[in-house]
Enzyme design. Structure first.
Site, PDB file in Angstrom:
ATOM      1  N   ASP A  39      52.404  44.752  42.639  1.00 23.42           N
ATOM      2  CA  ASP A  39      53.097  46.022  42.390  1.00 23.42           C
ATOM      3  C   ASP A  39      54.454  45.786  41.722  1.00 23.42           C
ATOM      4  O   ASP A  39      55.484  46.306  42.166  1.00 23.42           O
ATOM      5  CB  ASP A  39      53.306  46.795  43.695  1.00 23.42           C
ATOM      6  CG  ASP A  39      52.054  46.860  44.553  1.00 23.42           C
ATOM      7  OD1 ASP A  39      50.963  47.009  43.987  1.00 23.42           O
ATOM      8  OD2 ASP A  39      52.178  46.759  45.786  1.00 23.42           O
ATOM      9  N   GLU A 212      47.046  56.388  41.959  1.00 23.54           N
ATOM     10  CA  GLU A 212      48.297  55.985  42.592  1.00 23.54           C
ATOM     11  C   GLU A 212      49.151  55.218  41.591  1.00 23.54           C
ATOM     12  O   GLU A 212      48.756  54.993  40.440  1.00 23.54           O
ATOM     13  CB  GLU A 212      48.028  55.130  43.828  1.00 23.54           C
ATOM     14  CG  GLU A 212      47.363  53.789  43.529  1.00 23.54           C
ATOM     15  CD  GLU A 212      47.050  52.979  44.781  1.00 23.54           C
ATOM     16  OE1 GLU A 212      47.085  53.548  45.885  1.00 23.54           O
ATOM     17  OE2 GLU A 212      46.750  51.763  44.643  1.00 23.54           O
ATOM     18  N   PHE A 357      32.975  37.726  14.320  1.00 28.51           N
ATOM     19  CA  PHE A 357      33.546  36.379  14.189  1.00 28.51           C
ATOM     20  C   PHE A 357      34.031  36.034  12.778  1.00 28.51           C
ATOM     21  O   PHE A 357      34.623  34.984  12.585  1.00 28.51           O
ATOM     22  CB  PHE A 357      32.580  35.309  14.725  1.00 28.51           C
ATOM     23  CG  PHE A 357      32.242  35.533  16.169  1.00 28.51           C
ATOM     24  CD1 PHE A 357      33.155  35.227  17.163  1.00 28.51           C
ATOM     25  CD2 PHE A 357      31.024  36.087  16.530  1.00 28.51           C
ATOM     26  CE1 PHE A 357      32.868  35.450  18.496  1.00 28.51           C
ATOM     27  CE2 PHE A 357      30.728  36.320  17.867  1.00 28.51           C
ATOM     28  CZ  PHE A 357      31.652  36.000  18.854  1.00 28.51           C
TER      29      PHE A 357
END
Length: 471
Positions: A39, A212, A357
């Site tokens: 966090d 959140e 590629f």
């Protein structure tokens, strides 16, 4: 109140106002920045320091470190500025601290449970008037006010159009949602909070129904609010809400949600569960996302509890911007030095990228990682360089029959030579770079007709096509 708002405008704009243009030689970082720090939150202050705080795996204290560079935070001394209470409020689960400077004082927002009820989690605020917040002392301002009546956490703050806002996550029914309110002071909000996000997509509801960890970045006439979703295992991912800068941010209709995550686990780069981010600005003026991830894949089940797993690591990488003004976070880059892009000198809106590629030149590379390369010591000569693909680690930019490809290192001497270049001052602009082959001296990586080749260059157009800015 007037002083609070005036200072908030100045300091808030420092955090989320327009970024300065990135220099020709971008700052790179080495990941992870910090082990066992989840966090993460980094604040760039006007005193020339970056301040870094994060959740510690013991969930028992708040730590802080500072350095004059982002990379310097990796080795900076860490100071404990506050410890949990032995009883009562703020006695358990000390989570997700953020540090902000508001109206001449330092504030730390964090979540905590009660010692006797560890899941009675609420947002709290600390305040310090010290010039250096590592010195303290810190005053407890208590819960975010008016106090929340249910599980709530991850408080953050930002300023827009002269108004400071507070945002946080809160449990309601079976969901963890994101709410927004106008701030009266750093620990008090006014009115009824507005629900602006609730988990609805499948990628937001893996393990748990979660939105959140809000974080705000204001750019290009819009408010971008990232958030984290799902369980905190390898399911964890970053989502994006967007509002117009001239809209009413407290009107839920002002916010639109991206249907897919903007940063998610990536098995190729070896990063799992990226999330709970913050934003800062690098020394070169570029925007930076700060987040945590693990370097192994684990999901809920078989007794695995991600909250007991200490190995979330703080990581940083540059934020890029799409042509439409929206942020592009790409993928969680591999551990080690962060990648760069090579922007054409003569076509400054176009970048080298790989497609099936083959290396080519294109504008507006939506799949950002296709255009990102990590500069490493040369495979054939450590004094030279090689360019490793970001989304295909172990694959390198190499020439083959004078065409440029991204291919896996097969360990042969030929491959190592084909994938090694001498970094020269730009042939058309010495502030930029040109890449000369080590096994074909005098031949340079250049673009032609939208593709990349290895060729000798003799005229002004060729020199321009063989010159690139690092971005």
């Amino acid at each position: 109140m007037a002083g609070f708002i005036a200072m908030a405008v100045v300091l808030g704009s420092m955090l989320v106002g327009p970024a300065a243009p990135a220099s020709a030689a971008p700052v790179t970082f080495t990941n992870p920045l910090a082990e066992q720090r989840a966090d993460p939150h980094i604040y760039r202050h006007t005193d020339g320091y970056y301040y870094f705080t994060a959740t510690v795996p013991e969930y028992d204290r708040i730590v802080l470190r500072r350095a004059t560079t982002l990379q310097g935070l990796a080795t900076a001394a860490e100071q404990v500025i506050w410890r949990k209470h032995g009883t009562g409020e703020m006695g358990a689960h000390i989570w997700a601290p953020e540090i902000h400077f508001i109206d001449g004082r330092w504030y730390v927002y964090f979540a905590a449970g009660r010692a006797e009820d560890v899941w009675a989690i609420r947002p709290y605020v600390l305040e310090s008037s010290a010039a250096n917040p590592l010195d303290g002392p810190w005053v407890e301002r208590g819960q975010l006010q008016p106090a929340r009546s249910s599980f709530s956490l991850d408080a953050t703050t930002f300023v827009h159009d002269g108004q400071r806002y507070l945002a946080w996550a809160e449990y309601a029914g079976s969901n963890s949602n994101i709410y927004l309110a106008r701030a009266v002071n750093p620990w008090t909000y006014a009115g009824t909070p507005t629900l602006i996000a609730t988990p609805t997509y499948a990628w937001e509801t893996r393990g748990y129904r979660v939105n959140e960890g809000p974080a705000v970045l204001i750019r290009n006439g819009r408010i971008f609010l990232t958030y984290s979703a799902s369980a905190t295992d390898a399911s964890y991912a970053v989502g994006l809400l967007t509002a117009s800068a001239d809209s009413d941010l407290l009107n839920p209709a002002s916010w639109s949600k991206s249907a897919t995550p903007v940063l998610a686990s990536d098995s190729r780069t070896g990063q799992w569960g990226p999330g709970h981010n913050s934003f800062t600005v690098a020394e070169d003026g570029s925007d930076v996302i700060v987040y945590h991830s693990r370097n192994y894949e684990r999901y809920l089940g078989n007794g695995y509890d991600p909250l007991s797993d200490p190995n979330r690591r703080t990581r940083i990488q540059r934020v890029y911007w799409n042509a439409d003004g929206t942020p592009n976070f790409g993928v969680p880059v591999p551990d080690g030095v962060t990648p760069v892009r090579l922007r054409a000198h003569d076509l400054p809106d176009q970048y080298l990228r790989h497609w099936e590629f083959r290396v080519r030149l294109e504008p507006n590379v939506a799949n950002l990682a296709d255009s990102q390369f990590r500069i490493v010591a040369g495979l054939a000569d450590p004094a030279a360089i090689s360019l490793e693909s970001t989304n295909y680690p172990g694959y390198y930019l190499r020439h083959r029959d004078h065409q440029l490809w991204v291919q896996r290192n097969d360990g042969s001497d030929l491959f190592r030579q084909d994938a090694t270049f001498v970094r020269r001052p730009g042939l058309a602009d010495p502030a930029k770079v040109s890449l000369e082959s080590v096994n074909f001296p005098g031949q340079y990586l250049r673009h032609r007709d939208g593709l990349a080749y290895l060729e000798a260059v003799s005229d002004a157009a060729g020199r321009a096509a063989a010159t690139f800015a690092l971005d």
